[in-house]
Design a protein around this motif. Structure first.
Motif, short mmCIF file in Angstrom:
data_model
loop_
_atom_site.label_atom_id
_atom_site.label_comp_id
_atom_site.label_asym_id
_atom_site.label_seq_id
_atom_site.Cartn_x
_atom_site.Cartn_y
_atom_site.Cartn_z
N ARG A 123 -20.26 6.37 -2.63
CA ARG A 123 -19.48 7.44 -2.01
C ARG A 123 -18.19 6.92 -1.36
O ARG A 123 -17.68 7.49 -0.38
CB ARG A 123 -20.29 8.22 -0.98
CG ARG A 123 -21.43 9.01 -1.61
CD ARG A 123 -22.21 9.82 -0.59
NE ARG A 123 -23.06 10.81 -1.23
CZ ARG A 123 -23.87 11.64 -0.58
NH1 ARG A 123 -23.93 11.58 0.75
NH2 ARG A 123 -24.58 12.53 -1.24
N ALA A 124 -17.66 5.85 -1.92
CA ALA A 124 -16.43 5.28 -1.36
C ALA A 124 -15.28 6.28 -1.38
O ALA A 124 -14.41 6.25 -0.51
CB ALA A 124 -16.05 4.02 -2.13
N ALA A 125 -15.29 7.18 -2.37
CA ALA A 125 -14.20 8.15 -2.49
C ALA A 125 -14.12 9.07 -1.27
O ALA A 125 -13.05 9.59 -0.95
CB ALA A 125 -14.37 8.98 -3.76
N LEU A 126 -15.25 9.27 -0.59
CA LEU A 126 -15.25 10.13 0.58
C LEU A 126 -14.52 9.50 1.76
O LEU A 126 -14.08 10.19 2.69
CB LEU A 126 -16.68 10.48 0.99
CG LEU A 126 -17.47 11.38 0.03
CD1 LEU A 126 -18.91 11.52 0.51
CD2 LEU A 126 -16.81 12.75 -0.07
N ASP A 127 -14.39 8.18 1.73
CA ASP A 127 -13.77 7.47 2.86
C ASP A 127 -12.27 7.25 2.67
O ASP A 127 -11.60 6.68 3.54
CB ASP A 127 -14.45 6.10 3.05
CG ASP A 127 -15.92 6.25 3.42
OD1 ASP A 127 -16.25 7.25 4.08
OD2 ASP A 127 -16.72 5.38 3.03
N MET A 128 -11.74 7.69 1.52
CA MET A 128 -10.30 7.50 1.29
C MET A 128 -9.47 8.39 2.22
O MET A 128 -9.81 9.55 2.45
CB MET A 128 -9.95 7.85 -0.17
CG MET A 128 -10.40 6.83 -1.19
SD MET A 128 -9.69 7.17 -2.81
CE MET A 128 -10.30 8.82 -3.13
N ASP A 129 -8.36 7.83 2.72
CA ASP A 129 -7.45 8.67 3.48
C ASP A 129 -6.50 9.38 2.52
O ASP A 129 -6.47 9.08 1.32
CB ASP A 129 -6.68 7.86 4.53
CG ASP A 129 -5.89 6.70 3.91
OD1 ASP A 129 -5.48 6.81 2.73
OD2 ASP A 129 -5.68 5.69 4.60
N ASP A 130 -5.70 10.30 3.04
CA ASP A 130 -4.83 11.09 2.17
C ASP A 130 -3.82 10.22 1.44
O ASP A 130 -3.51 10.47 0.25
CB ASP A 130 -4.10 12.15 3.01
CG ASP A 130 -5.03 13.24 3.50
OD1 ASP A 130 -6.13 13.36 2.92
OD2 ASP A 130 -4.68 13.97 4.45
N ALA A 131 -3.30 9.21 2.11
CA ALA A 131 -2.30 8.36 1.47
C ALA A 131 -2.89 7.63 0.27
O ALA A 131 -2.25 7.54 -0.80
CB ALA A 131 -1.75 7.35 2.49
N MET A 132 -4.09 7.10 0.42
CA MET A 132 -4.76 6.40 -0.68
C MET A 132 -5.05 7.36 -1.83
O MET A 132 -4.86 7.03 -3.01
CB MET A 132 -6.05 5.76 -0.18
CG MET A 132 -6.89 5.09 -1.30
SD MET A 132 -6.06 3.64 -1.98
CE MET A 132 -6.34 2.46 -0.64
N ARG A 133 -5.48 8.57 -1.50
CA ARG A 133 -5.80 9.56 -2.53
C ARG A 133 -4.54 9.95 -3.32
O ARG A 133 -4.56 10.07 -4.55
CB ARG A 133 -6.43 10.79 -1.88
CG ARG A 133 -6.95 11.83 -2.89
CD ARG A 133 -7.73 12.93 -2.20
NE ARG A 133 -9.04 12.45 -1.75
CZ ARG A 133 -9.35 12.19 -0.48
NH1 ARG A 133 -8.44 12.34 0.48
NH2 ARG A 133 -10.54 11.75 -0.15
N ILE A 134 -3.42 10.13 -2.60
CA ILE A 134 -2.17 10.48 -3.27
C ILE A 134 -1.71 9.33 -4.17
O ILE A 134 -1.25 9.55 -5.30
CB ILE A 134 -1.09 10.83 -2.23
CG1 ILE A 134 -1.47 12.14 -1.51
CG2 ILE A 134 0.28 10.94 -2.87
CD1 ILE A 134 -0.58 12.46 -0.32
N ARG A 135 -1.83 8.11 -3.68
CA ARG A 135 -1.39 6.95 -4.47
C ARG A 135 -2.23 6.81 -5.74
O ARG A 135 -1.69 6.62 -6.83
CB ARG A 135 -1.49 5.67 -3.64
CG ARG A 135 -0.99 4.43 -4.41
CD ARG A 135 -1.03 3.20 -3.53
NE ARG A 135 -2.38 2.80 -3.22
CZ ARG A 135 -3.16 2.09 -4.05
NH1 ARG A 135 -2.71 1.76 -5.26
NH2 ARG A 135 -4.37 1.75 -3.69
N LEU A 136 -3.56 6.94 -5.62
CA LEU A 136 -4.42 6.78 -6.79
C LEU A 136 -4.24 7.91 -7.79
O LEU A 136 -4.27 7.70 -9.00
CB LEU A 136 -5.89 6.70 -6.34
CG LEU A 136 -6.30 5.39 -5.67
CD1 LEU A 136 -7.74 5.49 -5.16
CD2 LEU A 136 -6.16 4.22 -6.63
#
Length: 442
Positions: A123-136
């Motif tokens: 469940r690592a995806a749940l711990d991503m912040d918005d900046a990381m999610r936008i970059r990926l």
């Protein structure tokens, strides 16, 4: 009690095999026995691998077997409905986007296994912040997982009995791939809810999948249907059958001459406490069908078991049922009943009757053992030319016995082989009146 609704949901990415038939038949019989509804649902969301030729073949196989459906559905026509369901799961916080590549996921699994832990998505995806999610999301397409409620999932299985699975021991299932394809787990749940499916029978390899689907159904506001998981088929020695399924397609078995009733009679009882014997009709099969009589142990399947049932099925047919085939062979209508009565006890497949008609019409090359050559030659001098009457065999063998002194097997076997070219076959008294030529006389 509400109407029972079942479904068979094959993927049209290949031909139906014996394992598919077991699932289709079980669901069909449950509906038929109760006057319910049976749905043929084509799981064709994989547009690259799904082909019309396989859709046609699936319908042809089921038609051939007499497994009729009340309606047909195609998942490829319901993509908007799946999108709506996914939007609801997102809005309710039960759907989350992930960006790990297959290689990254494989590395995670290997690390967990090396540490002695189950390979469950972290469940690592749940711990991503918005900046990381936008970059990926700018670098790669994301895929979507269902967020399981990590409690124990319980249900009473129609074959396996009470079952429970700890959702914490299962990875959050991927429901939409990175390329946007809706996967079976979501599409099946939405369809089962929308189509009112009340009972689902499928292989025991779906048990874990059933646990996650129960939570997805509940998250979408539905009520889980009744589930039953039949045992998986193995080869006759207990070996995995999966590698041989390509040779056990229904179309290949049909081409080999296996009859529908032989297949249905075997598959409706195999793995149960009931004996396997030839049934006369689908109603006869349905009447004795009971899921509670099936066990959980792997079920051995041997294709050779189909041949005694096929033989019994063919041999039980009246001449009216094979009249068309006999006509194609060129058997005159006036002698067809007599010929069928004589030849049917010596065939396994309907196609096997062709050589017997060829024997009657054209004769056979004689088989004469060296030690019997003089005896047969003498006997043939006592044989009149065709046509032969009902007493021809007795009259001839009586005459040969009187002249040569031979009797019993030493008398009858060489004469049979001389006339038919075979050591076994129909009663010669019944066969001889059908012989139009005797090559041994030439």
């Amino acid at each position: 009690m509400s109407k029972i609704v079942t479904r068979f949901a094959p993927s049209p990415t290949g031909y139906l095999h014996i394992g598919n038939l077991r699932t289709a038949l079980f669901n069909y019989l449950i509906a038929r026995k109760t006057g319910g509804e049976f749905i043929l649902r084509l799981d064709d969301t994989d547009q690259e691998r799904s082909k019309q030729e396989y859709i046609d073949a699936i319908q042809h196989d089921l038609d051939w077997l007499g497994i009729g459906w009340d309606r047909i559905e195609q998942q490829s026509t319901r993509l908007e409905r799946y999108k709506d369901a996914a939007d609801k799961l997102r809005a309710d916080g039960r759907f989350y986007e992930c960006f790990e590549t297959p290689g990254e996921l494989d590395l995670k699994r290997k690390k967990q296994l090396n540490m002695g832990r189950p390979p469950v998505y972290d469940r690592a995806a749940l711990d991503m912040d918005d900046a990381m999610r936008i970059r990926l999301s700018a670098e790669r397409d994301g895929y979507w997982r269902f967020l399981l409620d990590q409690t124990r999932i319980e249900w009473n299985d129609g074959i396996l009995g009470p079952l429970s699975i700890d959702a914490a021991s299962v990875s959050d299932p991927v429901l939409i791939r990175a390329d946007g394809q809706v996967l079976y787990t979501l599409a099946s749940v939405v369809d089962d809810m929308d189509m009112g499916v009340t009972h689902i029978v499928r292989g025991s390899d779906h048990v874990t999948n059933t646990a996650t689907q129960i939570q997805i159904i509940q998250a979408l506001g539905g009520t889980p249907p009744s589930f039953a998981h039949h045992s998986l088929l193995t080869g006759p020695q207990g070996e995995a059958l999966s590698k041989r399924l390509g040779t056990l397609s229904l179309r290949d078995l049909r081409a080999q001459g296996v009859t529908p009733m032989a297949l249905l009679s075997l598959m409706a009882r195999l793995g149960s406490s009931q004996p396997v014997d030839l049934r006369a009709s689908m109603d006869d099969i349905a009447e004795g069908f009971d899921l509670s009589q099936f066990g959980s142990a792997p079920t051995k399947f041997d294709a050779e078991d189909l041949w005694p049932l096929t033989r019994a099925d063919i041999q039980s047919r009246p001449v009216e049922a094979v009249a068309g085939y006999l006509t194609e062979l060129g058997v005159p209508a006036d002698i067809a009943p007599q010929f069928w009565q004589v030849a049917r006890e010596n065939i396994t497949r309907l196609e096997d009757i062709g050589p017997w008609w060829a024997l009657c019409q054209q004769g056979a090359d004689p088989v004469i053992d060296a030690e019997d050559a003089d005896f047969v030659a003498e006997a043939l001098t006592l044989l009149p030319p065709p046509p032969y009457g009902e007493s021809a065999w007795k009259d001839w063998t009586d005459a040969v016995k009187a002249q040569t002194g031979r009797k019993g097997r030493a008398l009858f076997m060489p004469l049979r082989k001389a006339l038919t070219g075979q050591a076994h076959g129909p009663d010669m008294s019944a066969l001889m009146p059908l012989l139009q030529q005797v090559r041994a006389k030439k």
